[in-house]
Design an enzyme around this catalytic site. Structure first.
Site, PDB file in Angstrom:
ATOM      1  N   LYS A   1       0.850  -1.198   0.000  1.00 17.67           N
ATOM      2  CA  LYS A   1       0.000   0.000   0.000  1.00 17.67           C
ATOM      3  C   LYS A   1       0.878   1.238   0.000  1.00 17.67           C
ATOM      4  O   LYS A   1       1.541   1.553   0.972  1.00 17.67           O
ATOM      5  CB  LYS A   1      -0.919   0.048   1.216  1.00 17.67           C
ATOM      6  CG  LYS A   1      -2.025   1.072   0.948  1.00 17.67           C
ATOM      7  CD  LYS A   1      -2.579   1.797   2.144  1.00 17.67           C
ATOM      8  CE  LYS A   1      -1.830   2.930   2.708  1.00 17.67           C
ATOM      9  NZ  LYS A   1      -1.833   4.197   1.964  1.00 17.67           N
TER      10      LYS A   1
ATOM     11  N   GLU B   1       9.395   0.447  10.963  1.00 17.29           N
ATOM     12  CA  GLU B   1      10.453   1.462  10.824  1.00 17.29           C
ATOM     13  C   GLU B   1       9.766   2.803  11.003  1.00 17.29           C
ATOM     14  O   GLU B   1       9.003   3.219  10.142  1.00 17.29           O
ATOM     15  CB  GLU B   1      11.113   1.312   9.449  1.00 17.29           C
ATOM     16  CG  GLU B   1      12.488   1.946   9.397  1.00 17.29           C
ATOM     17  CD  GLU B   1      12.448   3.364   8.870  1.00 17.29           C
ATOM     18  OE1 GLU B   1      12.308   4.289   9.709  1.00 17.29           O
ATOM     19  OE2 GLU B   1      12.530   3.551   7.653  1.00 17.29           O
TER      20      GLU B   1
ATOM     21  N   CYS C   1      13.161  10.052   7.774  1.00 16.97           N
ATOM     22  CA  CYS C   1      12.995   9.524   9.138  1.00 16.97           C
ATOM     23  C   CYS C   1      14.285   9.650   9.944  1.00 16.97           C
ATOM     24  O   CYS C   1      14.244   9.838  11.147  1.00 16.97           O
ATOM     25  CB  CYS C   1      12.514   8.089   9.103  1.00 16.97           C
ATOM     26  SG  CYS C   1      13.441   7.072   7.962  1.00 16.97           S
TER      27      CYS C   1
ATOM     28  N   GLU D   1       9.454  14.966  16.179  1.00 14.52           N
ATOM     29  CA  GLU D   1       9.862  14.853  14.777  1.00 14.52           C
ATOM     30  C   GLU D   1       9.122  15.925  13.976  1.00 14.52           C
ATOM     31  O   GLU D   1       7.892  15.906  13.920  1.00 14.52           O
ATOM     32  CB  GLU D   1       9.509  13.453  14.258  1.00 14.52           C
ATOM     33  CG  GLU D   1       9.983  13.199  12.848  1.00 14.52           C
ATOM     34  CD  GLU D   1       9.743  11.764  12.379  1.00 14.52           C
ATOM     35  OE1 GLU D   1       8.659  11.218  12.634  1.00 14.52           O
ATOM     36  OE2 GLU D   1      10.662  11.197  11.758  1.00 14.52           O
TER      37      GLU D   1
HETATM   38  P1  NDP Z   1       1.679   7.885   8.464  1.00 17.59           P
HETATM   39  O1  NDP Z   1       2.414   7.058   9.436  1.00 17.59           O
HETATM   40  O2  NDP Z   1       0.258   8.187   8.711  1.00 17.59           O
HETATM   41  O3  NDP Z   1       1.781   7.246   6.994  1.00 17.59           O
HETATM   42  C1  NDP Z   1       2.595   6.166   6.610  1.00 17.59           C
HETATM   43  C2  NDP Z   1       1.803   5.147   5.800  1.00 17.59           C
HETATM   44  O4  NDP Z   1       0.836   4.496   6.635  1.00 17.59           O
HETATM   45  C3  NDP Z   1       0.998   5.743   4.662  1.00 17.59           C
HETATM   46  O5  NDP Z   1       0.922   4.817   3.611  1.00 17.59           O
HETATM   47  C4  NDP Z   1      -0.349   5.938   5.322  1.00 17.59           C
HETATM   48  O6  NDP Z   1      -1.385   6.052   4.393  1.00 17.59           O
HETATM   49  C5  NDP Z   1      -0.473   4.668   6.124  1.00 17.59           C
HETATM   50  N1  NDP Z   1      -1.391   4.746   7.257  1.00 17.59           N
HETATM   51  C6  NDP Z   1      -1.943   5.840   7.840  1.00 17.59           C
HETATM   52  N2  NDP Z   1      -2.721   5.485   8.878  1.00 17.59           N
HETATM   53  C7  NDP Z   1      -2.649   4.133   8.958  1.00 17.59           C
HETATM   54  C8  NDP Z   1      -3.225   3.158   9.844  1.00 17.59           C
HETATM   55  N3  NDP Z   1      -4.000   3.515  10.878  1.00 17.59           N
HETATM   56  N4  NDP Z   1      -2.930   1.847   9.656  1.00 17.59           N
HETATM   57  C9  NDP Z   1      -2.117   1.475   8.647  1.00 17.59           C
HETATM   58  N5  NDP Z   1      -1.559   2.338   7.775  1.00 17.59           N
HETATM   59  C10 NDP Z   1      -1.816   3.660   7.932  1.00 17.59           C
HETATM   60  O7  NDP Z   1       2.450   9.238   8.271  1.00 17.59           O
HETATM   61  P2  NDP Z   1       1.814  10.642   7.845  1.00 17.59           P
HETATM   62  O8  NDP Z   1       1.837  10.691   6.392  1.00 17.59           O
HETATM   63  O9  NDP Z   1       0.513  10.902   8.502  1.00 17.59           O
HETATM   64  O10 NDP Z   1       2.860  11.637   8.476  1.00 17.59           O
HETATM   65  C11 NDP Z   1       2.717  12.039   9.820  1.00 17.59           C
HETATM   66  C12 NDP Z   1       4.047  12.192  10.472  1.00 17.59           C
HETATM   67  O11 NDP Z   1       4.663  10.929  10.522  1.00 17.59           O
HETATM   68  C13 NDP Z   1       5.027  13.057   9.721  1.00 17.59           C
HETATM   69  O12 NDP Z   1       4.898  14.377  10.055  1.00 17.59           O
HETATM   70  C14 NDP Z   1       6.326  12.496  10.183  1.00 17.59           C
HETATM   71  O13 NDP Z   1       6.676  13.088  11.396  1.00 17.59           O
HETATM   72  C15 NDP Z   1       6.041  11.042  10.399  1.00 17.59           C
HETATM   73  N6  NDP Z   1       6.467  10.184   9.304  1.00 17.59           N
HETATM   74  C16 NDP Z   1       7.573   9.456   9.487  1.00 17.59           C
HETATM   75  C17 NDP Z   1       8.034   8.649   8.480  1.00 17.59           C
HETATM   76  C18 NDP Z   1       9.251   7.841   8.656  1.00 17.59           C
HETATM   77  O14 NDP Z   1       9.748   7.294   7.688  1.00 17.59           O
HETATM   78  N7  NDP Z   1       9.744   7.735   9.854  1.00 17.59           N
HETATM   79  C19 NDP Z   1       7.380   8.585   7.186  1.00 17.59           C
HETATM   80  C20 NDP Z   1       6.172   9.359   7.100  1.00 17.59           C
HETATM   81  C21 NDP Z   1       5.772  10.135   8.132  1.00 17.59           C
HETATM   82  P3  NDP Z   1      -1.771   7.522   3.877  1.00 17.59           P
HETATM   83  O15 NDP Z   1      -0.533   8.163   3.353  1.00 17.59           O
HETATM   84  O16 NDP Z   1      -2.709   7.215   2.794  1.00 17.59           O
HETATM   85  O17 NDP Z   1      -2.354   8.240   5.045  1.00 17.59           O
END
Ligand code: NDP
Length: 486
Positions: free
Chosen positions: A190, A264, A298, A395
């Protein structure tokens, strides 16, 4: 003889936009299930938007529960056949995918930049080559799996669900898919809501590589689709990269279900500059550590720890260097800092930066002309930061660095470890012994010495504490996709 005064030369860059006329994007993408693009059962499509212009690039299908059930069914049916292939044959498919990524590298780089906002220079030179490198690396492991786990007997887990974020869309898909497939699993990926396109181009590549149907499925959608995938019956493992909050939710949902899990998650990584470091080199490393990919990384070096004796020099040089960063059109090959990935992320960054100012940290943001449309945030540095400030703890996931100071090596270690996260760290010093001593005292999954954000498919990546568990990359990245005999 008369002497003409020398005309002053103004150095600037001419615009260097990458062309987009070579793209073969469709207006609409279905779900990728059973080796084909198919209509979603409930007919739901959503636009994916270019964050630099707010223009719609394409419509993308979102998976509903019926689609998910169908994807799990075909993945399950395909898995025994895929696992039963001679190991070398599975490896050949991964080689083919890697070669096709290389062949379509230019197109993939431009689409990654259009869909996500990152500078073309980065998608072209980092994301896409590394994605190919991950497939090459695990293609090589496909017939050597047991040697990656101390010569024990191994078996695949079965069907794995993989959820990736928007910051490195194709690269994260490669990190997840390549080891899973090499180990004989089938996978349902996904992609993130805001960046589904390169995963869908990867689906086309799977078709071109004649990957057996059902080995890879791609189910775009929002967070609810991710949550439904986690809860769907019939999966043997979930691999997730994203925020700690969602990671926690996934861990709770899977508790007691016997589904394997790797996470991760986020980070607030310390980049430590000692007084004996090569300062100019360190400044370049700081810039790469926090402004690479707009700080949507990240492992970004977002907590900059500088030894007190050199803090003025480092801050002055960093500020001068920040002033020369070129912010703007991500498709321009000279751009250093592109667009923020989404309006939501821009809001999150703005909120945390406002909190930093309100708590008393001193903010400096580079003055730059930002385009009228799109989502932008100027490179920003906070000084006078206290360890308890939100900008030192949370973060931010944006182009914002928080400067803290230390006097002794012990204090540097203590401050670096004073975080709920433990993903990465950087150490800048001229002394090799000091670097090793500090690295072994840091609770961080990756420690870079005199470099930062340096990625390699042969090296393991992953976190401690709230940065998650499990490793990706190298032989360590095989382990989470195998059952290993004791
Ligand atoms: P999320 O953790 O929400 O998104 C990561 C992935 O998980 C996306 O594909 C998202 O889908 C999906 N997702 C969202 N909610 C769920 C759920 N309940 N169960 C399973 N999968 C889910 O990150 P965000 O995009 O909301 O970003 C928020 C914050 O997270 C950022 O500001 C940053 O601080 C952190 N972040 C950290 C990352 C890392 O690599 N450490 C990467 C991304 C974000 P969708 O995009 O469609 O919502």
């Amino acid at each position: 003889m008369t002497v003409e005064p020398r005309a002053s030369i103004v150095w600037d860059y001419a615009p260097a936009p990458e062309a987009t006329d070579h793209l073969r994007l469709r207006d609409r993408y279905g779900l990728f299930i059973g080796g084909d693009f198919v209509e979603p059962a409930d007919g739901r499509y959503a636009p994916t938007v270019n964050p630099a212009t707010e223009e719609v690039i394409a419509e993308v299908a979102w998976a509903g529960p019926a689609d998910m059930g169908r994807a799990i069914e075909v993945s399950r049916a395909a898995q025994p056949r895929w696992a039963a292939l001679p190991d070398r044959e599975r490896g050949k498919f991964l080689f083919r995918i890697a070669r096709l990524i290389q062949e379509r590298a230019r197109e993939l780089a431009v689409v990654e930049t259009l869909d996500g906002g990152k500078p073309l220079r980065e998608s072209r030179d980092v994301d896409i080559p590394l994605a190919a490198a991950h497939f090459f690396h695990y293609a090589g492991w496909a017939d050597k799996l047991r040697f990656g786990v101390n010569a024990r007997e191994v078996a695949p887990l079965g069907v794995v669900g993989q959820i990736v974020p928007w910051n490195f869309p194709l690269l994260m898909a490669a990190w997840k898919l390549a080891p899973a497939l090499a180990c004989g699993n089938t996978a349902i990926l996904k992609p993130a809501e805001t960046t589904p396109l390169t995963a869908l181009l990867l689906a086309e590549i799977c078709q071109e590589a004649e990957l057996p149907e059902g080995v890879v499925s791609i189910l775009p959608g929002d967070g609810a689709v991710g949550a439904a995938l986690v809860r769907a019956p019939g999966l043997d493992k979930i691999a997730f990269t994203g925020s700690t909050a969602v990671g926690r939710d996934i861990q709770t949902a899977l508790a007691g279900r016997g589904v394997e899990l790797t996470l991760e998650l986020g980070g607030k990584s310390a980049n430590i500059v000692f007084e004996d470091a090569a300062i100019d080199q360190a400044v370049e490393g700081i810039v790469n550590g926090i402004f690479f990919n707009q700080g949507h990384v990240c492992c970004a070096g977002s907590r900059l720890l500088i030894q007190e004796s050199v803090v003025d020099e480092v801050v002055a040089k960093l500020w001068a260097r920040m002033g020369r960063l070129r912010v703007g059109d991500p498709l321009d090959k000279n751009t250093d800092v592109g667009a923020i990935n989404s309006a939501e992320q821009l809001e999150r960054i703005s909120e945390l930066v406002a909190a930093g100012e309100a708590e008393g940290a001193v903010r400096r943001s580079v003055q730059c002309e930002l385009p009228e449309r799109g989502y932008w945030f100027a490179p920003t540095m906070f000084t006078e930061v206290a360890p308890a400030h939100r900008v030192a703890v949370e973060e931010i996931f944006g182009p914002v660095v928080s400067v803290l100071t230390f006097r002794t090596q012990a204090e540097a270690i203590e401050k670096a470890n004073n975080s709920k996260y433990g993903l990465a760290a950087g150490i800048w010093t001229d002394k090799g012994a000091k670097a090793f001593e500090v690295a072994s005292a840091l609770r961080a999954g990756v420690v870079w010495q005199n470099t930062y954000n340096h990625f390699d498919p042969t090296a393991a990546f992953g976190g401690y504490k709230e940065s998650g568990f499990g490793r990706e990359g190298g032989p360590a990245g095989l382990r989470p996709y195998l059952r290993v005999a004791r």
